[in-house]
Design an enzyme around this catalytic site. Structure first.
Site, PDB file in Angstrom:
ATOM      1  N   GLU A   1      20.101   6.607  19.481  1.00  0.00           N
ATOM      2  CA  GLU A   1      19.641   6.349  20.858  1.00  0.00           C
ATOM      3  C   GLU A   1      19.562   4.851  21.127  1.00  0.00           C
ATOM      4  O   GLU A   1      19.957   4.367  22.193  1.00  0.00           O
ATOM      5  CB  GLU A   1      18.266   7.010  21.052  1.00  0.00           C
ATOM      6  CG  GLU A   1      17.784   7.004  22.489  1.00  0.00           C
ATOM      7  CD  GLU A   1      16.608   6.080  22.698  1.00  0.00           C
ATOM      8  OE1 GLU A   1      16.029   6.111  23.788  1.00  0.00           O
ATOM      9  OE2 GLU A   1      16.291   5.284  21.770  1.00  0.00           O
TER      10      GLU A   1
ATOM     11  N   LYS B   1       8.456  11.995  23.745  1.00  0.00           N
ATOM     12  CA  LYS B   1       8.777  11.273  24.972  1.00  0.00           C
ATOM     13  C   LYS B   1       9.796  12.069  25.788  1.00  0.00           C
ATOM     14  O   LYS B   1      10.483  12.940  25.274  1.00  0.00           O
ATOM     15  CB  LYS B   1       9.329   9.887  24.643  1.00  0.00           C
ATOM     16  CG  LYS B   1       8.287   8.936  24.060  1.00  0.00           C
ATOM     17  CD  LYS B   1       8.873   7.536  23.891  1.00  0.00           C
ATOM     18  CE  LYS B   1       7.839   6.555  23.387  1.00  0.00           C
ATOM     19  NZ  LYS B   1       8.388   5.182  23.275  1.00  0.00           N
TER      20      LYS B   1
ATOM     21  N   LYS C   1       0.829  -1.206   0.000  1.00  0.00           N
ATOM     22  CA  LYS C   1       0.000   0.000   0.000  1.00  0.00           C
ATOM     23  C   LYS C   1       0.864   1.257   0.000  1.00  0.00           C
ATOM     24  O   LYS C   1       0.595   2.214  -0.738  1.00  0.00           O
ATOM     25  CB  LYS C   1      -0.921  -0.003   1.227  1.00  0.00           C
ATOM     26  CG  LYS C   1      -2.060  -1.008   1.161  1.00  0.00           C
ATOM     27  CD  LYS C   1      -2.865  -0.983   2.446  1.00  0.00           C
ATOM     28  CE  LYS C   1      -4.052  -1.935   2.357  1.00  0.00           C
ATOM     29  NZ  LYS C   1      -5.031  -1.546   1.319  1.00  0.00           N
TER      30      LYS C   1
ATOM     31  N   SER D   1      12.033 -12.996  20.325  1.00  0.00           N
ATOM     32  CA  SER D   1      11.706 -11.641  20.773  1.00  0.00           C
ATOM     33  C   SER D   1      10.238 -11.528  21.179  1.00  0.00           C
ATOM     34  O   SER D   1       9.902 -10.900  22.189  1.00  0.00           O
ATOM     35  CB  SER D   1      12.020 -10.633  19.662  1.00  0.00           C
ATOM     36  OG  SER D   1      11.651  -9.333  20.037  1.00  0.00           O
TER      37      SER D   1
ATOM     38  N   GLU E   1       2.037  -2.242  13.174  1.00  0.00           N
ATOM     39  CA  GLU E   1       2.449  -0.928  13.671  1.00  0.00           C
ATOM     40  C   GLU E   1       3.214  -0.194  12.569  1.00  0.00           C
ATOM     41  O   GLU E   1       4.135  -0.753  11.963  1.00  0.00           O
ATOM     42  CB  GLU E   1       3.340  -1.049  14.902  1.00  0.00           C
ATOM     43  CG  GLU E   1       3.750   0.316  15.448  1.00  0.00           C
ATOM     44  CD  GLU E   1       4.769   0.236  16.575  1.00  0.00           C
ATOM     45  OE1 GLU E   1       4.516   0.827  17.633  1.00  0.00           O
ATOM     46  OE2 GLU E   1       5.822  -0.419  16.384  1.00  0.00           O
TER      47      GLU E   1
ATOM     48  N   HIS F   1       3.214   7.175  15.488  1.00  0.00           N
ATOM     49  CA  HIS F   1       2.938   5.748  15.464  1.00  0.00           C
ATOM     50  C   HIS F   1       1.466   5.509  15.149  1.00  0.00           C
ATOM     51  O   HIS F   1       0.586   6.123  15.757  1.00  0.00           O
ATOM     52  CB  HIS F   1       3.261   5.103  16.818  1.00  0.00           C
ATOM     53  CG  HIS F   1       4.718   5.062  17.132  1.00  0.00           C
ATOM     54  ND1 HIS F   1       5.252   4.237  18.102  1.00  0.00           N
ATOM     55  CD2 HIS F   1       5.775   5.735  16.606  1.00  0.00           C
ATOM     56  CE1 HIS F   1       6.564   4.416  18.158  1.00  0.00           C
ATOM     57  NE2 HIS F   1       6.901   5.329  17.254  1.00  0.00           N
TER      58      HIS F   1
ATOM     59  N   ARG G   1       3.442   5.941  -2.634  1.00  0.00           N
ATOM     60  CA  ARG G   1       4.676   6.676  -2.949  1.00  0.00           C
ATOM     61  C   ARG G   1       4.808   6.908  -4.448  1.00  0.00           C
ATOM     62  O   ARG G   1       5.053   8.032  -4.900  1.00  0.00           O
ATOM     63  CB  ARG G   1       5.878   5.887  -2.433  1.00  0.00           C
ATOM     64  CG  ARG G   1       7.230   6.531  -2.718  1.00  0.00           C
ATOM     65  CD  ARG G   1       8.354   5.558  -2.452  1.00  0.00           C
ATOM     66  NE  ARG G   1       8.268   4.413  -3.361  1.00  0.00           N
ATOM     67  CZ  ARG G   1       8.962   3.287  -3.181  1.00  0.00           C
ATOM     68  NH1 ARG G   1       9.748   3.150  -2.135  1.00  0.00           N
ATOM     69  NH2 ARG G   1       8.842   2.292  -4.056  1.00  0.00           N
TER      70      ARG G   1
ATOM     71  N   ARG H   1       6.412 -12.623  27.959  1.00  0.00           N
ATOM     72  CA  ARG H   1       6.744 -12.912  29.355  1.00  0.00           C
ATOM     73  C   ARG H   1       6.876 -11.628  30.165  1.00  0.00           C
ATOM     74  O   ARG H   1       6.394 -11.536  31.296  1.00  0.00           O
ATOM     75  CB  ARG H   1       8.042 -13.720  29.437  1.00  0.00           C
ATOM     76  CG  ARG H   1       7.930 -15.143  28.914  1.00  0.00           C
ATOM     77  CD  ARG H   1       9.139 -15.970  29.309  1.00  0.00           C
ATOM     78  NE  ARG H   1       9.113 -17.271  28.648  1.00  0.00           N
ATOM     79  CZ  ARG H   1       9.758 -17.559  27.533  1.00  0.00           C
ATOM     80  NH1 ARG H   1      10.491 -16.622  26.933  1.00  0.00           N
ATOM     81  NH2 ARG H   1       9.680 -18.749  26.994  1.00  0.00           N
TER      82      ARG H   1
ATOM     83  N   LYS I   1       8.971  -9.387  14.260  1.00  0.00           N
ATOM     84  CA  LYS I   1       9.619  -9.879  15.470  1.00  0.00           C
ATOM     85  C   LYS I   1       9.970 -11.354  15.314  1.00  0.00           C
ATOM     86  O   LYS I   1       9.201 -12.135  14.739  1.00  0.00           O
ATOM     87  CB  LYS I   1       8.691  -9.713  16.684  1.00  0.00           C
ATOM     88  CG  LYS I   1       8.700  -8.334  17.322  1.00  0.00           C
ATOM     89  CD  LYS I   1       7.943  -8.350  18.629  1.00  0.00           C
ATOM     90  CE  LYS I   1       7.940  -6.982  19.292  1.00  0.00           C
ATOM     91  NZ  LYS I   1       9.286  -6.509  19.638  1.00  0.00           N
TER      92      LYS I   1
END
Length: 254
Positions: free
Chosen positions: A169, A127, A35, A64, A154, A135, A40, A70, A60
């Protein structure tokens, strides 16, 4: 010994379900990538400007995903993983300017088969460490052989400067195993502010160039778009028109 076959069968079933789960998330990620690639390319032709600099994706790993489950106390069932972990599949869109981020957001949200479940605007509300990005948690349909499976993906949309800061970072936190000295944290925050200033300055320059282009276009009303890989040549079109029945040329065979 009697319990071993039952345990083995349970593990085999869990492995099969988990594999199918990861496949559906990969398919959902591919749907979103397609999409965005279409947006684009079409936007670049229609507007002679491309708001999307780069697109990447990641899924993931099983290790991971289970580790995150967990940490969050999520039951290790397929249903719980679907319901409570929203970043199994991720797509990252890098833009040149902050305004492009919201343009891309609007184009994605406007698609009829995309459901925006959540939006987190870390550009308007960064943040505490200086992180900025937009996001989107979206749901897209994946058409499998036996059903249509909604899949959550996401999408992170950020500028080049924001992406560079976030990458640095992440590397720093990894190197220090999350125990980053306060001095580096302070410098990261300063770097985030500098990146924001750079984004704002580049946006102003961009707007000035766009205004110049619009002013120039008014003086050149007959200006044509640049030819792309799907654009037929003038010679090809002329040859086709001349060869049509009733166009004065010879009728093509077949």
């Amino acid at each position: 010994m009697s319990g071993e076959p039952q345990v083995g069968a349970e593990l085999r079933a869990l492995r099969e379900h988990f594999t199918r789960l990861m496949m559906t998330y990969r398919f959902g990620m591919d749907e979103v990538m397609t999409k965005i690639t279409i947006l684009r390319d079409e936007f670049a032709y229609a507007h002679e400007y491309n708001p999307i600099e780069h697109v990447s994706s990641r899924l993931k790993s099983p290790e991971s995903l289970l580790a995150k489950a967990r940490r969050k106390g999520v039951d290790l069932t397929i249903e719980a993983l679907r319901a409570e972990i929203f970043d199994i599949a991720g797509v990252r869109v890098t833009c040149s300017f902050v305004s492009d981020i919201y343009t891309v957001r609007d184009m994605i949200a406007a698609q009829r088969d995309v459901v925006v479940l959540e939006e987190r605007d870390y550009i308007a509300h960064p943040k505490g460490n200086g992180y900025k990005s937009l996001h989107l948690i979206v749901e897209v349909p994946v058409f499998l052989s036996d059903r249509v499976q909604p899949v959550v993906v996401e999408i992170q949309i950020r500028t080049i400067a924001m992406d560079f800061w976030a990458s640095l970072e992440h590397k720093i936190y990894y190197k220090y195993d999350k125990a980053v000295p306060q001095r580096l944290l302070d410098e990261l925050k300063e770097a985030s502010l500098a990146a924001s200033e750079l984004d704002a300055k580049m946006e102003r320059l961009h707007e000035e160039v766009l205004q110049h282009s619009r002013d120039t276009a008014d003086l050149r009303p007959g200006a044509e778009k640049m030819a792309g890989p799907f654009t037929p040549s003038w010679e090809l079109l002329d040859s086709y028109l001349r060869g049509r029945p009733g166009a004065g040329g010879a009728e093509p065979a077949g």
